[in-house]
Design a protein around this motif. Structure first.
Motif, PDB file in Angstrom:
ATOM      1  N   PRO A  35       0.824  -1.213   0.000  1.00 10.77           N
ATOM      2  CA  PRO A  35       0.000   0.000   0.000  1.00 10.77           C
ATOM      3  C   PRO A  35       0.858   1.263   0.000  1.00 10.77           C
ATOM      4  N   LEU A  71      -3.346   3.980   3.016  1.00 11.29           N
ATOM      5  CA  LEU A  71      -3.135   2.545   2.821  1.00 11.29           C
ATOM      6  C   LEU A  71      -4.414   1.790   2.471  1.00 11.29           C
ATOM      7  N   VAL A  72      -5.534   2.484   2.334  1.00 10.48           N
ATOM      8  CA  VAL A  72      -6.815   1.821   2.059  1.00 10.48           C
ATOM      9  C   VAL A  72      -6.835   1.216   0.660  1.00 10.48           C
ATOM     10  N   ALA A  75      -4.893  -2.094   0.655  1.00  9.82           N
ATOM     11  CA  ALA A  75      -5.553  -3.096   1.492  1.00  9.82           C
ATOM     12  C   ALA A  75      -6.823  -3.616   0.830  1.00  9.82           C
ATOM     13  N   SER A  95      -2.918  -0.075   8.436  1.00  5.15           N
ATOM     14  CA  SER A  95      -3.928  -0.677   7.557  1.00  5.15           C
ATOM     15  C   SER A  95      -4.790  -1.698   8.279  1.00  5.15           C
ATOM     16  N   ASN A  99      -6.866   2.048  10.907  1.00  5.81           N
ATOM     17  CA  ASN A  99      -7.961   2.402   9.998  1.00  5.81           C
ATOM     18  C   ASN A  99      -9.286   1.805  10.449  1.00  5.81           C
TER      19      ASN A  99
END
Length: 257
Positions: A35, A71-72, A75, A95, A99
């Motif tokens: 990510p 980092l979404v 992931a 992540s 989150n």
């Protein structure tokens, strides 16, 4: 977790075996989703681990960079991947943990990942440009109090561990700064070197720039002095007892792998 590791290794190996002691066929590459962008700590770790994995598994480990959205993006790509043993993911404390706590609209769930192995523990330092007048945390705090809310602090994303670590430091120091989130963490390093940022808490991927005098490390966020920066005091040593920030990288697969 051990059963998951064995199961994943078996799934990765079985499609390549021909009967009766024949040489294994050359398998298709394994995608390793990061990510992050190229050039940072995660990239270095994946290349080091991937080289050994590829040799052991007689295949190629191909980094797949998916930076952005704290980092979404990466992931989610890993969570939605086909669980055929051809995709692995570098998950992080941000992540996989932060989150989940910070966002109600997260497009993936923790149970969509099967943990394989821890890879690294990541240490951090609070750095300022070499041009900064602050040469200690005390001087930085005094500067921030003289200019409340005026200093720009870079982070690897809103809600990232580097953002929350800075907020914790500010809370303990009684100061306020302006968070500047970056989609690509290495760009924040360039901006603190250039003086476009006043400070940031950075992974020790910035160590070469510290050693070259391009940025100044005012304190490390580990509980003891770091072996690679023995002359830099800890944040706790400088009047902030209990302050500690550590992250991690770990390897995951889609849950049904």
């Amino acid at each position: 977790m051990l059963r998951r590791r064995v199961a994943l290794g078996t799934m990765l190996a079985l499609p390549w075996l021909k009967g009766g002691g024949a040489q294994p066929a050359v398998p298709s590459p394994i995608r390793f989703i990061l990510p992050y962008s190229t050039g940072g700590t995660a990239d270095l770790v994946v290349r080091m681990v991937g080289e050994r994995m590829g040799a052991a598994l007689h295949t190629t480990i191909v980094p797949d960079y998916r930076p952005g959205a704290n980092l979404v993006i990466g992931a989610r790509a890993a969570a939605d991947a086909t669980p055929d043993g051809r995709t692995i993911f570098m998950g992080t404390g941000t992540s996989q943990s932060l989150n989940v706590l910070l966002r109600s609209d997260l497009p993936y769930r923790p149970d969509q990942f099967a943990p394989i192995s821890m890879l690294t523990q990541n240490d951090y330092a609070l750095v300022v440009p070499n041009s900064s007048p602050a040469r200690s945390l005390a001087e930085l705090v005094a500067l921030a109090k003289a200019r409340p809310g005026d200093l720009n602090a870079g982070s690897y994303g809103a809600g990232n561990i580097t953002h929350l670590a800075m907020e914790l430091f500010c809370q303990m120091a009684g100061i306020s700064v302006q968070n500047v989130p970056y989609r690509v963490g290495t760009q924040s390093h360039l901006d603190v070197i250039a003086g476009r940022l006043d400070l940031m808490i950075a992974q020790l991927a910035i160590l070469p720039q510290i050693r070259e005098g391009q940025v100044r490390a005012l304190g490390v966020a580990s509980p003891t002095r770091h072996v690679l920066l023995p002359d830099v005091p800890t944040t706790a040593e400088q009047g902030f007892p209990g302050y500690e920030v550590r992250g991690w990288f770990a390897m995951f697969a889609p849950a049904a792998t």
